[in-house]
Design a protein around this motif. Structure first.
Motif, PDB file in Angstrom:
ATOM      1  N   UNK A  62       0.848  -1.197   0.000  1.00  0.00           N
ATOM      2  CA  UNK A  62       0.000   0.000   0.000  1.00  0.00           C
ATOM      3  C   UNK A  62       0.880   1.243   0.000  1.00  0.00           C
ATOM      4  N   UNK A  63       0.580   2.187  -0.875  1.00  0.00           N
ATOM      5  CA  UNK A  63       1.327   3.452  -0.908  1.00  0.00           C
ATOM      6  C   UNK A  63       0.362   4.622  -1.028  1.00  0.00           C
ATOM      7  N   UNK A  64       0.817   5.757  -0.547  1.00  0.00           N
ATOM      8  CA  UNK A  64       0.030   6.986  -0.640  1.00  0.00           C
ATOM      9  C   UNK A  64       0.875   8.038  -1.346  1.00  0.00           C
ATOM     10  N   UNK A  65       0.259   8.749  -2.280  1.00  0.00           N
ATOM     11  CA  UNK A  65       0.994   9.788  -2.996  1.00  0.00           C
ATOM     12  C   UNK A  65       0.127  11.035  -3.106  1.00  0.00           C
ATOM     13  N   UNK A  66       0.783  12.161  -3.275  1.00  0.00           N
ATOM     14  CA  UNK A  66       0.021  13.377  -3.555  1.00  0.00           C
ATOM     15  C   UNK A  66       0.831  14.253  -4.486  1.00  0.00           C
ATOM     16  N   UNK A  67       0.160  14.820  -5.448  1.00  0.00           N
ATOM     17  CA  UNK A  67       0.820  15.730  -6.382  1.00  0.00           C
ATOM     18  C   UNK A  67      -0.017  16.997  -6.507  1.00  0.00           C
ATOM     19  N   UNK A  68       0.666  18.074  -6.761  1.00  0.00           N
ATOM     20  CA  UNK A  68      -0.007  19.367  -6.910  1.00  0.00           C
ATOM     21  C   UNK A  68       0.524  20.019  -8.186  1.00  0.00           C
ATOM     22  N   UNK A  69      -0.375  20.426  -9.066  1.00  0.00           N
ATOM     23  CA  UNK A  69       0.011  21.236 -10.225  1.00  0.00           C
ATOM     24  C   UNK A  69      -0.484  22.644  -9.955  1.00  0.00           C
ATOM     25  N   UNK A  70       0.444  23.553  -9.727  1.00  0.00           N
ATOM     26  CA  UNK A  70       0.083  24.933  -9.388  1.00  0.00           C
ATOM     27  C   UNK A  70       0.353  25.834 -10.578  1.00  0.00           C
ATOM     28  N   UNK A  71      -0.549  26.764 -10.820  1.00  0.00           N
ATOM     29  CA  UNK A  71      -0.423  27.693 -11.946  1.00  0.00           C
ATOM     30  C   UNK A  71      -0.552  29.123 -11.444  1.00  0.00           C
ATOM     31  N   UNK A  72       0.417  29.948 -11.811  1.00  0.00           N
ATOM     32  CA  UNK A  72       0.362  31.385 -11.522  1.00  0.00           C
ATOM     33  C   UNK A  72       0.641  32.110 -12.833  1.00  0.00           C
ATOM     34  N   UNK A  73      -0.287  32.939 -13.249  1.00  0.00           N
ATOM     35  CA  UNK A  73      -0.212  33.595 -14.560  1.00  0.00           C
ATOM     36  C   UNK A  73       0.011  32.528 -15.632  1.00  0.00           C
ATOM     37  N   UNK A  74       1.082  32.643 -16.418  1.00  0.00           N
ATOM     38  CA  UNK A  74       1.276  31.680 -17.508  1.00  0.00           C
ATOM     39  C   UNK A  74       2.179  30.514 -17.112  1.00  0.00           C
ATOM     40  N   UNK A  75       2.620  30.454 -15.870  1.00  0.00           N
ATOM     41  CA  UNK A  75       3.603  29.442 -15.480  1.00  0.00           C
ATOM     42  C   UNK A  75       2.990  28.397 -14.554  1.00  0.00           C
TER      43      UNK A  75
END
Lengths: 306, 278
Positions: free
Chosen positions: A86-99
């Motif tokens: 069993x594994x747990x993961x978390x990812x975040x895709x953050x966007x500010x203006x065009x980046x």
């Protein structure tokens, strides 16, 4: 090698407006897959233990997002069971203006800070990557080799004459593979229960025996928005979203540009490396409709396409 | 006010050498600002899907796409779904083939909404005879499977002698019948929802293009397959010109004629491809 016979997953996928601190979109996905030879029976069952783990991870993600005040973020928490593991993961895709950056929970704060910092500088000049040496900062050289060596290895393409000082390894719990030697990733990965497991990269780690001097005039790549490897032509395209042109003591932010080169010309353009191995925020790698987070680590690589 | 949509689905799919059978049901809730979805109990009895039909189709495709051609990607699926939106319920069945065939450095793309092996065989037999890249002929015919992929790019950009239509048929993602409607801009009356996990968007259904001229010059070279997804109005295609077969890039600036016979292809919310003459 065959895939483990049982796979289960619970995922919470949320799109946040950071300015208003509200959830715009929220998705709960769960299911399991039983594999028998080349047959997979998949259904959207819920695994209670995975649900608890995923919800706890999602709570941690929401807490971490409270400190962010600008742009949008897609936060994805998953708990998976592969066989008995069993594994747990978390990812975040953050966007500010065009980046944008893709990152993981432990690194969210510094990577978001870097994103805000990069987005605060307006590009003022155009550049031509074939006119100056390119220094791949912030571990971004791992993205270059993810495309040029990693995907080629996934496709079983012939190996090239890479420099002897360079190494590129895909590391996962299933073992390490030498991407420059054309070894396919060891891990079978899938995005969700209704997907086919594929040999995909997990963590691309670039190593170097080189300690090259920094060219006085150069382009410094700071952030890569995306990349693509075309398996039929061996062409690599990379979309550089933040970079500086350095001329002696003068630095100018350049407008986003695309690097389009064959993997053979990328191998020939490798000039050296310097500094310690740095963690690039990460890559959301999309292949055959499945999006997977791939960790990325590299020293500052130097390429020269002149 | 929130809108609630439910879907109960069963699919059999061949993908990457594996046969998958997927059973799922879910609910999406949408307000003006927010969208959320989650699985729900599978309380609807759906018709069985015979997995051998997919397996036989895969074998047939593999038999017509043989060396020196290779199959780069093959997805064959059959599905049945029941949808519910407010008090409306409706069922649909789907068949899909997505195939990419490689010959040297060329990749032909085939997307079909039925298990039509002849259509694949036709492309495979031409692809294996392909020569070097050439300039696109000044006048060319575009086969229906190619023009169908072009139609979504024509929305808002169709030449003045061409009219673009949504064609009546089926139910949209919010339970409304899809009615005939001329597409004069990029505003659409219906909602497209390919999955309960996807927030619905307005989109044209069953696109169809018409032109006052329907007669096609059958002696012109013919683009019979896509070699890449359309890039706006630019098409990279496989051309058959008498005995020659070659790749070329066609830029659609003018459409001289569109035949009346159409065939439905699974591009976006559906396209009725028709033989075109440029």
């Amino acid at each position: 090698m065959t895939a483990p016979s049982h796979f289960a997953i619970v995922t919470r996928d949320e799109l946040w407006s950071l300015d208003r601190h509200t959830v715009l979109e929220s998705r709960l996905i769960h299911g399991s897959a039983e594999q028998h030879g080349n047959r997979i029976d998949a259904r959207d069952d819920s695994d209670d233990e995975l649900r608890r783990l995923c919800d706890a991870e999602c709570d941690r993600l929401r807490e971490a997002l409270k400190g962010l005040r600008e742009g949008r973020a897609r936060a994805v928490a998953s708990a998976t069971r592969v066989g008995g593991n069993v594994t747990t993961t978390s990812t975040i895709s953050a966007t500010v203006l065009d980046l944008s950056v893709a990152t993981t929970l432990p690194h969210l704060a510094p990577d978001y800070e870097m994103l805000v910092d990069l987005a605060s500088v307006k590009p003022t000049v155009d550049t031509d990557y074939a006119r100056l040496p390119v220094v791949w900062r912030n571990g971004s050289g791992a993205v270059l080799l993810h495309e040029a060596a990693g995907h080629a290895a996934e496709h079983g393409h012939a190996q090239l004459a890479w420099p002897r000082w360079l190494s590129a390894t895909d590391e996962s719990e299933d073992g390490a593979s030498n991407l420059l030697a054309g070894e396919a990733p060891r891990a079978l990965r899938r995005q969700s229960f209704a997907d086919v497991p594929l040999r995909r990269m997990t963590n691309v780690v670039i190593g170097s025996d080189s300690d090259s001097p920094l060219p006085d005039s150069r382009i410094e790549v700071l952030l890569v928005a995306g990349g693509r490897y075309e398996p039929l032509s061996g062409m690599v395209s990379l979309f550089v979203s933040a970079a500086d042109e350095i001329d002696g003591g003068k630095s100018s932010r350049v407008r986003p540009f695309m690097i389009l080169e064959s993997r053979a010309s990328i191998a020939a353009a490798m000039r050296g490396a310097l500094g310690p191995v740095r963690r690039y925020p990460g890559v959301i790698c999309s292949r055959e409709g499945q999006e997977l987070f791939v960790g990325s680590y590299a020293p500052d690589l130097i390429t020269d396409f002149r | 006010m929130s809108e609630i949509y439910r879907k109960f689905g069963r699919t059999v799919r061949y993908d990457g050498g594996m046969f998958l059978r997927v059973e799922e049901a879910g609910q999406a809730t949408e307000t003006e600002q927010t969208f959320s979805c989650q699985p729900i109990a599978r309380t609807v009895d759906l018709p069985d899907i015979e997995p051998d039909v997919v397996a036989r189709t895969v074998r047939s495709i593999e038999s017509v796409v043989s060396a020196p051609l290779t199959i780069e990607r093959l997805v064959v699926s059959e599905g049945v779904a029941e949808h519910e939106f407010n008090d409306r319920r409706w069922q649909e069945t789907t068949r899909r083939i997505h195939l990419s065939i490689v010959f040297g450095s060329l990749r032909a793309l085939v997307d079909l909404a039925e298990f039509d092996i002849d259509a694949i065989s036709f492309v495979a037999e031409a692809l294996v005879r392909a020569g070097e890249q050439r300039r696109a002929p000044a006048r060319i015919r575009i086969a229906s499977n190619v023009s169908a992929a072009l139609l979504p790019s024509l929305a808002g950009l169709a030449p003045p002698n061409v009219r673009l239509w949504q064609t009546a048929g089926g139910i949209d993602g919010k339970g409304e019948p899809v009615a005939d409607h001329e597409i004069a801009s990029t505003t659409y009356p219906n909602w497209y929802r390919p999955s309960y996990r996807t927030r619905p968007v307005r989109a044209p259904f069953n696109l169809r293009a018409t032109c006052d001229v329907n007669a096609i010059d059958e002696d012109l070279p013919r683009a019979i397959a896509l070699l890449a997804p359309p890039a706006g109005l630019s098409l990279r295609v496989l051309c058959v010109d008498a005995g020659d077969v070659y790749p070329a890039t066609v830029r659609v600036a003018r459409i001289d004629a569109i035949a009346t016979a159409t065939h439905w292809y699974p591009y976006a919310a559906g396209s009725f491809g028709a033989e075109m003459m440029l």
